[in-house]
Design a protein around this motif. Structure first.
Motif, PDB file in Angstrom:
ATOM      1  N   ILE A  50       0.844  -1.199   0.000  1.00  0.00           N
ATOM      2  CA  ILE A  50       0.000   0.000   0.000  1.00  0.00           C
ATOM      3  C   ILE A  50       0.879   1.248   0.000  1.00  0.00           C
ATOM      4  O   ILE A  50       1.834   1.342   0.781  1.00  0.00           O
ATOM      5  N   TYR A  51       0.528   2.180  -0.893  1.00  0.00           N
ATOM      6  CA  TYR A  51       1.290   3.423  -1.069  1.00  0.00           C
ATOM      7  C   TYR A  51       0.358   4.626  -1.088  1.00  0.00           C
ATOM      8  O   TYR A  51      -0.795   4.517  -1.497  1.00  0.00           O
ATOM      9  N   GLU A  52       0.908   5.756  -0.672  1.00  0.00           N
ATOM     10  CA  GLU A  52       0.228   7.050  -0.803  1.00  0.00           C
ATOM     11  C   GLU A  52       0.897   7.810  -1.941  1.00  0.00           C
ATOM     12  O   GLU A  52       2.120   7.987  -1.942  1.00  0.00           O
ATOM     13  N   PHE A  53       0.121   8.219  -2.919  1.00  0.00           N
ATOM     14  CA  PHE A  53       0.612   9.068  -4.013  1.00  0.00           C
ATOM     15  C   PHE A  53       0.000  10.449  -3.804  1.00  0.00           C
ATOM     16  O   PHE A  53      -1.222  10.574  -3.723  1.00  0.00           O
ATOM     17  N   ASP A  86      -1.910  19.018  -8.881  1.00  0.00           N
ATOM     18  CA  ASP A  86      -1.595  18.102  -7.792  1.00  0.00           C
ATOM     19  C   ASP A  86      -2.853  17.314  -7.433  1.00  0.00           C
ATOM     20  O   ASP A  86      -3.944  17.876  -7.333  1.00  0.00           O
ATOM     21  N   TYR A  87      -2.692  16.026  -7.266  1.00  0.00           N
ATOM     22  CA  TYR A  87      -3.798  15.154  -6.887  1.00  0.00           C
ATOM     23  C   TYR A  87      -3.260  14.103  -5.922  1.00  0.00           C
ATOM     24  O   TYR A  87      -2.056  13.993  -5.720  1.00  0.00           O
ATOM     25  N   ALA A  88      -4.164  13.333  -5.332  1.00  0.00           N
ATOM     26  CA  ALA A  88      -3.734  12.346  -4.339  1.00  0.00           C
ATOM     27  C   ALA A  88      -4.584  11.091  -4.437  1.00  0.00           C
ATOM     28  O   ALA A  88      -5.773  11.146  -4.762  1.00  0.00           O
ATOM     29  N   MET A  89      -3.923   9.958  -4.133  1.00  0.00           N
ATOM     30  CA  MET A  89      -4.638   8.695  -4.077  1.00  0.00           C
ATOM     31  C   MET A  89      -3.905   7.737  -3.153  1.00  0.00           C
ATOM     32  O   MET A  89      -2.717   7.887  -2.901  1.00  0.00           O
TER      33      MET A  89
END
Length: 163
Positions: free
Chosen positions: A36-39, A55-58
């Protein structure tokens, strides 16, 4: 004509809750472990959406099933193509990542056909690029441009943990 793609690298699903999806796949179907990773802007460089710096996040989880990587992606904001997909279609199959002989030539192939880069970024030496193949192939195609000595970073979490 030489094939544009030479291998299926990854199948990816958009989910509402990455942790819940990982637990379902692992606990009910025995599929895992999941890395599991945070981007987000702190972990990914050069984030773009449709040619603009955004900029975005997932939160995402990766697992190998029979030599093909599976990915579960939870959008963490409303900016990404994952968030658009979740809003418009709900959870489900989002994209397939393909191997290609030449990253630059593949991007040019799409550009020459008027098919834009939907989203991309650079993470730990891996440039990921989503290509708009929805009209022709009914899916989003992803390709990678890897540095020669690419090595997967340590995940933030693993499920189930190796205890």
């Amino acid at each position: 004509m030489k094939p544009l793609y030479n291998k299926v690298l990854q199948v990816a699903m958009v989910v509402k809750d990455c942790d819940a999806a990982v637990k379902l796949w692992a606990d009910k179907y025995g599929i895992g472990p999941w890395n599991i990773y945070e981007f987000n802007p702190d972990t990914v460089n050069d984030m773009i959406i449709r040619g603009e710096k955004v900029d975005y996040a997932m939160r995402l989880a990766l697992c190998d099933i029979g030599g093909v990587q599976w990915e579960l992606i939870e959008p963490k904001d409303d900016k990404s193509i994952y968030a658009e997909f979740l809003k418009d279609k709900g959870e489900g199959l989002h994209h397939v990542a393909f191997g290609t002989d030449n990253y630059q030539e593949t991007v040019k192939f799409y550009k020459d056909k008027g098919l834009p880069v939907l989203q991309g970024g650079e993470w730990s030496g891996l440039t990921y690029t989503y290509l708009d193949s929805q009209k022709d192939l009914n899916l989003i195609a992803e390709i990678y441009d890897l540095v020669p000595d690419f090595d997967w970073p340590e995940p933030q979490a693993v499920y189930p943990s190796a205890k």
